[in-house]
Structures are given as C-alpha cells and as structure tokens.
Design an enzyme around this catalytic site. Structure first.
Site, PDB file in Angstrom:
ATOM      1  N   LYS A  58       2.843  11.295  -3.575  1.00 22.00           N
ATOM      2  CA  LYS A  58       1.743  10.679  -4.313  1.00 22.00           C
ATOM      3  C   LYS A  58       0.866  11.749  -4.967  1.00 22.00           C
ATOM      4  O   LYS A  58       0.168  11.474  -5.942  1.00 22.00           O
ATOM      5  CB  LYS A  58       0.921   9.818  -3.356  1.00 22.00           C
ATOM      6  CG  LYS A  58      -0.078   8.882  -4.018  1.00 22.00           C
ATOM      7  CD  LYS A  58      -0.611   7.920  -2.974  1.00 22.00           C
ATOM      8  CE  LYS A  58      -1.686   7.020  -3.529  1.00 22.00           C
ATOM      9  NZ  LYS A  58      -2.153   6.059  -2.519  1.00 22.00           N
ATOM     10  N   ASP A  71       0.868  -1.173   0.000  1.00 25.37           N
ATOM     11  CA  ASP A  71       0.000   0.000   0.000  1.00 25.37           C
ATOM     12  C   ASP A  71       0.905   1.222   0.000  1.00 25.37           C
ATOM     13  O   ASP A  71       1.496   1.568   1.027  1.00 25.37           O
ATOM     14  CB  ASP A  71      -0.897  -0.016   1.240  1.00 25.37           C
ATOM     15  CG  ASP A  71      -1.710   1.275   1.406  1.00 25.37           C
ATOM     16  OD1 ASP A  71      -1.787   2.050   0.431  1.00 25.37           O
ATOM     17  OD2 ASP A  71      -2.256   1.488   2.507  1.00 25.37           O
TER      18      ASP A  71
END
Length: 599
Positions: free
Chosen positions: A68, A7
C-alpha cells in the site's frame, strides 16, 4: 448477489458483508477475522496471508508486504526510496514506475503494486465467497482519506484486476464513523472525531452524525505514517546497537533485517501492555547472537517526532472543520496503532481528559463501515439502514496550472463529493490554436509545488487576439474521489476529456486488461497447484493407511512384503518430490499402482 466491504490495509486486510440487518465480519480459512497483507512466492506456489507472513524471514526476497506504500506512487518518490532500504524484496525502476521482481520456482515474474494489491483483494473475495456460498463481484474498497487521485485510481485498478466490480470507494475514517454511528444507534446529533492510526497510514476525520446521516466536516492525514514507521525506528536503533556491540553492519543483509523487523514488531506490540520488551535473535549475522531490551519510555522517545506529527494533523483538521476541541463530543479510536499507550495518553490530554471511545473493534471498524456502505449503494433496503446518507469531502484542492505558473483552484478542499464545477478559460497568446491543460491537486500557490495529476490538449481553436479564444472546463469528482476533466472550446465546440489516468506512473487500459488476464492465469495456476497438493495428500494418506492396516489383514508373507515394498517406494517418491509437486495425473497414477497391489 451481495456486495462486500473490503479494508485493504498496509499491514492487515479485512472483509465484511451486511445481511439480515447487521454487518458480519468474515473470518478467513484459519478462523482469523483479519488477514496479513502479505504475498509470498515459492516452489511455484503463491501464498497469501498468514502463511506468507510466516515465510517472510526465510523467503524474504520473494515475500511482499506494505505494498500500500507503493501503490499509486512513482519510483522517484522520496518515501519509496526510503522504504526500499528496509524491505527484504527488491523494487526496480520501470519508466519511473516501481515494480517488484520475484522468483517463482525457476521462473521470474515482474509485478506492479496494483497486481500485488489485487492478489490480496482476490483473497478477500474468495474468503467472502466461501462464507456466503455464492459468487461475489460487487465491492466497496476503503482508502486512506488523504490518498491522492493517483493512489485512488491505482486502488480501483487493483480491484478490477482482482475480478471485482468496484461499486464505490470510501475513506477509511469515514467508514469507521459509519461503524461507530450504527453501533450507537442514537438519533442525537454529535460531532465525532475519528482518529485512525493504522499500520501504514494516518487519518483524522470529523463527522457530524445524526441518526444514519454522516456529514464529513473536515479530513486530514498522512499517507505515510503508522505502525510500520514505529517498527522502522526500532529497526534502525537495533541495527546501530548491533554495530556498536559487534562491529558488524547488518543494513545490507536483507535476511538479517527481515528477522530483526519481525522481532521489532513483536517488541512494539508487547510494549503496549508491558514497560519492557526483549529482542533475542540467534546468529543474526556472522554467528553473532543479538540480545537486547527496549523500554516503553525509550520506544516513545524514539518515535516522539512521529507522535508530534500525529497531533499537528489533529489540530489542523479541527481548524479546517471550524470547530473547537470543546465542540467534539466523541473521540473514536480506529487502527491497531491506537493501542500504543502514549498515543492514547496524548490524545486524552489534548481533549481535556475526554473518555476515548473504544466500543468498536479498531481492526474491524473500517471493513464494517465499508460493508454497510456497500449495502446502501444497492437497490435493497433494510430497516437497520433506514435513512442512510453519507456526505464525504475531498481532502485536497483540485486546480489547473495558469499561464503564469500559479495554481488556479477550481475545486477547494472540503468540497462535498460527488461534485462538478465549470471554469472559464481563455487563450494567453495572439492567434493561439492549441491550449494545454495541466491538472494538479494541493494547496500551494505555485502549480509545480503541488501533486501533478495529468495533462491534455485541445486544438483547432480559431485564431484570435489574446484572451478572445475561450471555452469551459469541467472538473468532476465521483463518489470514489476519482477525477474526470472535460474541456469545450466556445466557437467550434471542439472538446477533449480524460479521466485522470494518463499521468506518469498510472496504468493504461491495455495494461489493466493484460493484468486481468494474468490474474486469471494465476487463478488457474493456484487451482492446479491445489489439485496437485490435494492429490499428493490423498496418496500419502492412503499409503500410511495401507501401511498401518497391513498387519490386520489375512495375507500371506509374500503378499505382505509386496504391499510394504510398494508403500515404501511410494513414500520415498513423495519425499523426493516434496519441493516440486509432480503433475496431478502422475500422482493419481502412483495411487492406482498402490491400489492394484493392495487389491
């Protein structure tokens, strides 16, 4: 060789593996099951995780986080421009690609978001290898459901740079649904809504779960909405308050902003369990201390527009699924930001006071599901995953720009993946010998209002009247959600094809190859630094051991003085070279000098 699930989060990352009939979340070397998605560079050393996050308030220009939010985006993206104002590090424009300069020791480096993400992925890889005691290369990486093709491809590229073989990618809420389904171990059919609100992204996915079969009905989300935005509203609120109190604007003071950001994150977390939180920072700017309180009610008011956006997405996703809220059996909370009481209150109220499911760990569920999926993609079988089937969908329609500028939808959103669809094309002019194809994703009528993916041309078409030149175009989306396009001309059979990676802002194959080589160099540099650090610690330990034990040995006064003189010299040398570690050979030579005196 085991395959792992990673993740890769905006705020924190997590890694897991399926073995012996169950998923194991892997703790890092500090014993923590999640690792902050932070990278820092200082004194020639690269740090990842907790150590990097702790370094962020002082070494703010060289500590990178929230990467991100950059990956797969262009420099002129409005969200990138807004975020840049609140980050301590600098983002520069390189042909509309966002890149980050850092100063590592006396040397400057320039990184793209894929490289930084690769460093976090490599840390997850190393954590797994230390736990499993063997080399790991195969991995499934999670992405937000609403990541577009560019962001998915960039994430896959980051995996390659990290030395991983990305065997699959899975949408984060889908991974959480897998975790929930495996945790319940029920054969009854249930419609489950996964509400995934993390640090930087938000996803809603509705999944029909029957045993180990996971059928995604609809997905929606926002790739720029999460806990970091709630922190930013607090940050802006306190910047304004500081200016009112002291007449000082700290918005250009990156060190002060970073210190205040950390305090805002802490206050936000505290407000999940109490109704008041304090923010206290000494000498925030020009000697002024900052003292303030924030109430839960005020926090909720500041972020009310964000909360409204969240529930608009929930309503739209329900509509897309064809289900009504009464048809939802379970609402599952995933992501750290679901701990916010107002979010839970609004969600429970919307679903008529349904009991919100918190049986799975919100920070670990996505990695858990990714690990199970990674195992299912392999050739091995396990009774715990018997009959495992995953059917995901694409979040946005894929299409081609028509000659009149409109969007020709080829693959509608909610289409199951992997998928491939053929479409017929015609020339739009008489005697046309070349045709350009522009690929977009989105739902707007005009192609230009959608997200541009890439373009390519097919040539050598025999001259013919308008619409007589024709052929077929194939749009294929793999299980990772990455698009491949192929065009064939009907008469000559000329063809052209691309995996959508050539649009502005993407990495070319040569760039990826170069970054893989740079990652290997970084790996060697980190290994050398660790060896130097280990040698330094060994020398320091030995020097103190000699110092503490010298009185217990039967030595003459002259011998004792000779040893203590050498010990003092060594310890002073270590202090002088604290910042820049000497070469390992030099450190080991110093240790041999001390050993000779002692002997």
């Amino acid at each position: 060789m085991p395959a792992i699930g990673i993740d890769l989060g905006t705020t924190n990352s997590c890694v897991a593996v399926f073995r012996n009939g169950r998923v194991e979340i892997i703790a890092n070397d500090l014993g923590n099951r999640v690792t902050p998605s932070y990278i820092s560079f200082a004194r020639g050393e690269r740090q990842v995780g907790e150590a990097a996050k702790e370094d962020s308030t002082e070494n703010y220009e060289n500590t990178l986080y929230q990467i991100k939010r950059l990956i797969g985006r262009t420099y002129d993206d409005p969200s990138v421009q807004a975020d840049m104002k609140l980050w301590g590090f600098t983002v520069i424009n390189d042909d509309n690609k966002p890149k980050i300069p850092v100063v590592n020791s006396s040397k400057g480096d320039l990184f793209c978001p894929e490289q930084i993400s690769a460093m976090i992925l490599e840390e997850m890889k190393n954590t797994a290898e230390a736990f499993l005691g063997e080399t790991v290369t195969d991995a499934v990486i999670t992405v937000p459901a609403y990541f577009n093709d560019a962001q998915r491809k960039a994430t896959s590229d980051a995996g390659v740079i990290a030395g991983l073989n990305v065997i699959g990618m899975i949408n984060e809420p889908t991974a959480a649904a897998v975790a929930y389904g495996l945790d319940r171990q029920s054969e009854n059919e249930r419609n489950v809504l996964i509400f995934d609100l993390g640090g930087g992204t938000f996803d809603v996915t509705i999944v029909k779960i029957t045993g180990h079969k996971f059928d995604v009905k609809a997905t929606g989300g926002d790739t720029h909405l999460g806990g970091e935005d709630f922190d930013n509203t607090l940050l802006e609120y306190f910047v304004s308050e500081f200016k009112q109190k002291h007449g000082e604007d700290i918005s250009e003071n990156k060190r002060a902003l970073n210190r205040l950001r950390v305090a805002c994150e802490g206050a936000k977390r505290k407000l999940s369990s109490t109704t008041q939180a304090k923010v206290q920072l000494d000498a925030l700017q020009d000697g002024y201390d900052f003292r303030s309180n924030i109430s839960r009610a005020k926090f909720e008011n500041l972020n009310y527009n964000f909360f409204e956006r969240v529930f608009d997405t929930v309503k739209n996703t329900l509509s897309d699924s064809g289900l009504k809220k009464e048809n939802i059996d379970d609402v599952v909370l995933v992501g750290g930001s679901t701990r916010i009481p107002k979010i839970r209150e609004m969600l429970g109220k919307y679903f008529d006071n349904i009991e919100l499911k918190r049986t799975i760990n919100p920070d670990e569920a996505v990695a858990y599901g990714a690990a199970a999926y990674a195992f299912a993609l392999g050739s091995d079988e396990d009774p715990a995953l018997k009959g495992f089937v995953l059917e995901d969908v694409i979040p946005l329609s894929i299409g081609i720009r028509m000659y009149d500028g409109t969007m020709g939808f080829v693959i509608p959103r909610k289409t199951k993946i992997p998928t491939k669809l053929w479409e017929t094309w015609h020339t739009s002019e008489d005697n046309q010998t070349t045709v350009s194809f522009k690929i977009y994703e989105g739902e707007r009528t005009l192609a230009e209002e959608n997200h541009f993916l890439g373009e390519f041309t097919i040539s050598g078409i025999p001259p013919a009247p308008r619409k007589k030149g024709q052929g077929n175009v194939l749009l294929e989306i793999n299980a990772c959600g990455i698009l491949h396009v192929k065009v064939i001309e009907k008469i000559t059979k000329n063809s052209n094809e691309i995996t959508i990676a050539g649009a502005k802002g993407r990495l070319s194959d040569s760039e990826i190859k170069r970054m893989v080589q740079e990652a290997v160099k970084f790996r060697k540099r980190d290994q050398e630094l660790k060896q130097r650090s280990d040698a330094r610690n060994a020398l320091e330990d030995y020097a103190y051991t000699v110092k503490e034990g010298v009185d217990q040995k039967h030595l003459t006064r002259q011998q004792r003085e000779s040893i203590m003189s050498k010990v003092t010299e060594i310890l002073q040398w270590l202090d002088i070279n604290m910042t820049e570690l000497p070469e390992r050979s030099e450190i080991e030579a110093k240790k041999r000098e001390l050993e000779r005196v002692v002997e």
